[in-house]
Scaffold this motif. Structure first.
Motif, PDB file in Angstrom:
ATOM      1  N   SER A 140       0.813  -1.221   0.000  1.00  0.00           N
ATOM      2  CA  SER A 140       0.000   0.000   0.000  1.00  0.00           C
ATOM      3  C   SER A 140       0.844   1.267   0.000  1.00  0.00           C
ATOM      4  O   SER A 140       0.342   2.347  -0.285  1.00  0.00           O
ATOM      5  N   ASP A 150       6.585  11.164  -0.164  1.00  0.00           N
ATOM      6  CA  ASP A 150       6.927  10.412   1.043  1.00  0.00           C
ATOM      7  C   ASP A 150       6.599  11.302   2.230  1.00  0.00           C
ATOM      8  O   ASP A 150       7.107  12.427   2.319  1.00  0.00           O
ATOM      9  N   PHE A 198       2.739   1.916   2.915  1.00  0.00           N
ATOM     10  CA  PHE A 198       3.108   2.079   4.324  1.00  0.00           C
ATOM     11  C   PHE A 198       4.464   1.429   4.579  1.00  0.00           C
ATOM     12  O   PHE A 198       4.775   0.373   4.035  1.00  0.00           O
ATOM     13  N   PHE A 200       4.429   6.821   4.758  1.00  0.00           N
ATOM     14  CA  PHE A 200       3.674   6.357   3.611  1.00  0.00           C
ATOM     15  C   PHE A 200       4.274   7.007   2.377  1.00  0.00           C
ATOM     16  O   PHE A 200       4.512   8.212   2.359  1.00  0.00           O
TER      17      PHE A 200
END
Length: 176
Positions: free
Chosen positions: A43, A86, A45, A75
């Motif tokens: 995802s 980021d 993460f 993330f």
């Protein structure tokens, strides 16, 4: 091609001749053993732990730490083809012995970065006391990084420029 795994765990270890952080030696020009573990989810993460020996915390008032142990989570992802982002949180931990009145060097930062192809601009913002400087919340670091791969030569060219700005009345002593 196989699909990327949903969960990835990696590790790293290194021996460096001098641990430099934001242009300042953390080991007094001596070698450092460093290493970490990272977790990433498909995802975007991620979370991790990284550590290094240091030598800059210590004085005659019984304050000492020889370890930096960082924890982080964030993330990241991409958009519009060549762009990336980021965002995250980073805690610098310095376990050790601190004199009763000493300001601990532990520091909390949030950060955000935007990238385009091989260039990234990142902003980091301190949430409280910064590396042992009392009342330095709001201290910031802005950095510009470039990493360009010369695939045919098996070489990557890298460049970094950064500037740190301390905030707060206690940080005024750093100007002297």
């Amino acid at each position: 091609a196989a699909d990327a795994p949903e969960h990835t765990v990696t590790s790293n270890i290194g021996l460096v001749s001098n641990y430099l952080y934001r242009g300042i030696s953390q080991t007094g020009g001596k070698p450092a053993l460093q290493g970490g573990f990272d977790y990433a989810h498909a995802s975007g993460f991620y979370a991790g732990l990284w550590g290094s020996n240091i030598s800059w915390i210590g004085n005659a008032t019984a304050t000492s730490s020889s370890l930096e142990l960082d924890t982080y989570a964030g993330f990241k992802g991409g958009f519009a083809g060549d762009f990336s982002y980021d965002v995250g949180y980073l805690r610098y931990n310095y376990p050790g012995v601190y004199a009763p009145a000493a300001i601990k060097a532990d520091t909390d930062e949030i950060y955000g970065a935007l990238g385009w192809k091989w260039v990234t601009l990142k902003y980091s913002h301190s949430l409280g006391d910064t590396f042992g400087v009392d009342d330095a919340g709001g201290t910031s670091y802005v950095e510009l990084n470039a990493s360009y791969s010369l695939a045919d030569a098996g070489v990557t060219l890298g460049a970094h420029y950064g500037t740190q700005t301390f905030k707060g009345t206690s940080a005024d002593a750093l100007e002297a």
